[in-house]
Design an enzyme around this catalytic site. Structure first.
Site, PDB file in Angstrom:
ATOM      1  N   ASN A 205       0.529  -1.129   0.192  1.00  0.00           N
ATOM      2  CA  ASN A 205      -0.190   0.148  -0.450  1.00  0.00           C
ATOM      3  C   ASN A 205       0.758   1.409   0.245  1.00  0.00           C
ATOM      4  O   ASN A 205       2.013   0.942   0.757  1.00  0.00           O
ATOM      5  CB  ASN A 205      -1.043   0.111   1.027  1.00  0.00           C
ATOM      6  CG  ASN A 205      -2.263  -1.207   1.432  1.00  0.00           C
ATOM      7  OD1 ASN A 205      -1.607  -2.362  -0.160  1.00  0.00           O
ATOM      8  ND2 ASN A 205      -2.126  -1.520   2.096  1.00  0.00           N
TER       9      ASN A 205
ATOM     10  N   HIS B 200       6.162  -0.332  -2.612  1.00  0.00           N
ATOM     11  CA  HIS B 200       5.070   0.063  -4.355  1.00  0.00           C
ATOM     12  C   HIS B 200       5.267   1.029  -3.896  1.00  0.00           C
ATOM     13  O   HIS B 200       4.832   1.888  -4.686  1.00  0.00           O
ATOM     14  CB  HIS B 200       4.345  -0.713  -3.829  1.00  0.00           C
ATOM     15  CG  HIS B 200       3.696  -1.653  -4.434  1.00  0.00           C
ATOM     16  ND1 HIS B 200       2.402  -2.771  -4.976  1.00  0.00           N
ATOM     17  CD2 HIS B 200       4.592  -3.394  -5.139  1.00  0.00           C
ATOM     18  CE1 HIS B 200       2.626  -3.773  -5.891  1.00  0.00           C
ATOM     19  NE2 HIS B 200       4.699  -4.199  -5.673  1.00  0.00           N
TER      20      HIS B 200
ATOM     21  N   CYS C  78      10.987  19.076 -11.774  1.00  0.00           N
ATOM     22  CA  CYS C  78      12.685  18.702 -10.762  1.00  0.00           C
ATOM     23  C   CYS C  78      13.180  19.536 -10.597  1.00  0.00           C
ATOM     24  O   CYS C  78      14.162  20.335 -11.234  1.00  0.00           O
ATOM     25  CB  CYS C  78      13.622  17.850 -11.532  1.00  0.00           C
ATOM     26  SG  CYS C  78      14.806  17.062 -10.334  1.00  0.00           S
TER      27      CYS C  78
ATOM     28  N   GLY D 209      -5.215  -9.056   3.464  1.00  0.00           N
ATOM     29  CA  GLY D 209      -6.119  -7.621   2.459  1.00  0.00           C
ATOM     30  C   GLY D 209      -5.450  -7.926   0.997  1.00  0.00           C
ATOM     31  O   GLY D 209      -4.830  -6.447   0.306  1.00  0.00           O
TER      32      GLY D 209
HETATM   33  P1  OAD Z   1      -6.206  -6.038  -5.012  1.00  0.00           P
HETATM   34  O1  OAD Z   1      -7.315  -5.713  -5.211  1.00  0.00           O
HETATM   35  O2  OAD Z   1      -5.329  -7.238  -5.924  1.00  0.00           O
HETATM   36  O3  OAD Z   1      -6.406  -7.642  -3.299  1.00  0.00           O
HETATM   37  C1  OAD Z   1      -7.305  -7.340  -2.224  1.00  0.00           C
HETATM   38  C2  OAD Z   1      -7.881  -8.256  -1.852  1.00  0.00           C
HETATM   39  O4  OAD Z   1      -8.177  -7.429  -0.426  1.00  0.00           O
HETATM   40  C3  OAD Z   1      -8.670  -9.132  -2.543  1.00  0.00           C
HETATM   41  O5  OAD Z   1      -7.973 -10.142  -2.085  1.00  0.00           O
HETATM   42  C4  OAD Z   1      -9.861  -8.847  -1.257  1.00  0.00           C
HETATM   43  O6  OAD Z   1     -10.476  -9.916  -1.332  1.00  0.00           O
HETATM   44  C5  OAD Z   1      -8.898  -8.854  -0.342  1.00  0.00           C
HETATM   45  N1  OAD Z   1     -10.352  -7.188   0.762  1.00  0.00           N
HETATM   46  C6  OAD Z   1     -11.247  -7.696   0.172  1.00  0.00           C
HETATM   47  N2  OAD Z   1     -11.937  -5.836   1.260  1.00  0.00           N
HETATM   48  C7  OAD Z   1     -10.634  -6.778   2.427  1.00  0.00           C
HETATM   49  C8  OAD Z   1     -11.155  -6.752   4.207  1.00  0.00           C
HETATM   50  N3  OAD Z   1     -11.877  -5.514   4.880  1.00  0.00           N
HETATM   51  N4  OAD Z   1     -10.283  -6.990   4.839  1.00  0.00           N
HETATM   52  C9  OAD Z   1      -9.191  -7.558   4.557  1.00  0.00           C
HETATM   53  N5  OAD Z   1      -9.408  -8.635   3.117  1.00  0.00           N
HETATM   54  C10 OAD Z   1     -10.294  -7.527   2.284  1.00  0.00           C
HETATM   55  O7  OAD Z   1      -5.348  -5.775  -3.792  1.00  0.00           O
HETATM   56  P2  OAD Z   1      -3.348  -6.018  -3.966  1.00  0.00           P
HETATM   57  O8  OAD Z   1      -3.611  -7.474  -3.698  1.00  0.00           O
HETATM   58  O9  OAD Z   1      -2.888  -5.222  -2.541  1.00  0.00           O
HETATM   59  O10 OAD Z   1      -0.201  -2.242  -7.401  1.00  0.00           O
HETATM   60  O11 OAD Z   1      -2.849  -5.522  -5.480  1.00  0.00           O
HETATM   61  C11 OAD Z   1      -1.534  -5.217  -5.269  1.00  0.00           C
HETATM   62  C12 OAD Z   1      -1.275  -4.402  -6.306  1.00  0.00           C
HETATM   63  O12 OAD Z   1      -2.112  -4.068  -7.789  1.00  0.00           O
HETATM   64  C13 OAD Z   1      -1.575  -3.373  -5.487  1.00  0.00           C
HETATM   65  O13 OAD Z   1      -0.169  -2.599  -5.087  1.00  0.00           O
HETATM   66  C14 OAD Z   1      -0.671  -2.866  -6.792  1.00  0.00           C
HETATM   67  C15 OAD Z   1      -2.073  -3.262  -7.841  1.00  0.00           C
HETATM   68  O14 OAD Z   1      -2.241  -2.818  -8.847  1.00  0.00           O
HETATM   69  C16 OAD Z   1       0.861  -0.943  -8.147  1.00  0.00           C
HETATM   70  O15 OAD Z   1      -0.059  -0.060  -8.205  1.00  0.00           O
HETATM   71  C17 OAD Z   1       2.016  -1.070  -8.583  1.00  0.00           C
END
Ligand code: OAD
Length: 263
Positions: free
Chosen positions: A119, A136, A167, A207
């Site tokens: 995050n 990230h 810059c 999450g």
């Molecule tokens: P995702 O949006 O891919 O996944 C979010 C996860 O959070 C899912 O598995 C949901 O089931 C879960 N979730 C939803 N609500 C929740 C809650 N209240 N408590 C716990 N879990 C919950 O997000 P990320 O895995 O963080 O990168 O995605 C990874 C990366 O993809 C991000 O850092 C971003 C994105 O593209 C970049 O922008 C470089």
């Protein structure tokens, strides 16, 4: 009214899973907590891949790649400025606060908790976690697209709504200090994360959908080093099959319960 038996058993399962996970956690010395967008969902920040998530509304190729910035730097700058504005009122939720308390408790008895987060919202630090590795980047910071120099706080430039600010070092264009698709992760952060992961007894994945590499493989590295994997996520992920304990609940409910159960 009769209680709903399926709801009752879901709650019981969650309590049992939390108790079992706490049993493992309380015996650990070094813990890594790997967090993704779901960690901040209950702070009001949308996830990426859930229904209605950020990538269902925007094409990452238009806003989150170096190519997109080269094509239309103003559009990308404005998109991130808007995301900063939409996050401005977000506060750490009870899950963030519980992780900060867990870190303090482990530190007091000579252990460690390292939060490795995908995050970019800064909420772990705002909650009081100190040992945070943001792999990230940080949406509140900028750096130069051309010379990579630190460009300072993003908020200081938010009046620039048309084009990215310049810059101070080379006159190039400033960009948000976040990782875009197709870019390498910051080496120093990855090094810190990997050291903590190789040394941990328990990794708690919270999450994250586990769909974005290289972070998606971090829990597997921990498993190779004999760590126990705990997953907190309301929905199944590719990691679920590898986890010894899975808590199907939101972070703001499950983490305080887990930390309390470790007391
Ligand atoms: P995702 O949006 O891919 O996944 C979010 C996860 O959070 C899912 O598995 C949901 O089931 C879960 N979730 C939803 N609500 C929740 C809650 N209240 N408590 C716990 N879990 C919950 O997000 P990320 O895995 O963080 O990168 O995605 C990874 C990366 O993809 C991000 O850092 C971003 C994105 O593209 C970049 O922008 C470089």
């Amino acid at each position: 009214m009769q209680p709903n038996p399926s709801l009752r058993s879901a709650v019981a399962t969650e309590d049992v899973q939390i108790a079992a996970a706490a049993h493992v956690l309380v015996r650990a010395r070094r813990v890594v907590v790997l967090t993704g967008a779901g960690m901040s969902a209950e702070s009001g920040i949308p996830t990426f891949r859930d229904a209605g998530g950020i990538w269902s509304m925007f094409d990452p190729d238009e806003v989150a790649t170096p190519r997109a910035f080269e094509r239309d730097a103003g559009k990308v700058w404005r998109w991130y400025a808007e995301r900063r504005r939409s996050m401005a009122g977000a506060r750490p939720n009870a899950g963030h606060v519980a992780l900060a308390a867990l870190e303090a408790r482990f530190a007091a008895r000579g252990g460690s908790v390292t939060v490795v987060t995908q995050n970019i919202d800064g909420l772990h630090r705002a909650a009081g976690s100190r040992n945070v590795v943001a792999v990230h980047g940080d949406i509140h910071r900028t750096r130069c697209f051309d010379c990579r120099a630190d460009g300072g706080e993003a908020g200081a430039h938010d009046a620039s709504t048309v084009a990215p600010p310049r810059c101070p070092a080379c006159g190039g264009r400033l960009r948000p200090d976040v990782v875009w698709f197709g870019e390498a992760l910051p080496m120093a952060a990855v090094g810190r994360a990997l050291r903590a992961i190789r040394a941990c007894d328990v990794l708690v994945s919270v999450g994250t959908s586990g769909e974005v590499e290289p972070v998606a493989s971090f829990p597997l590295l921990a498993l190779e080093h004999r760590a126990v994997l705990i997953e907190i996520n309301p929905a199944p992920t590719p990691l679920s099959a590898h986890a010894e304990h899975v808590v199907r609940a939101g972070a703001a409910t499950a983490l305080p319960a887990l930390v309390e159960a470790c007391a």
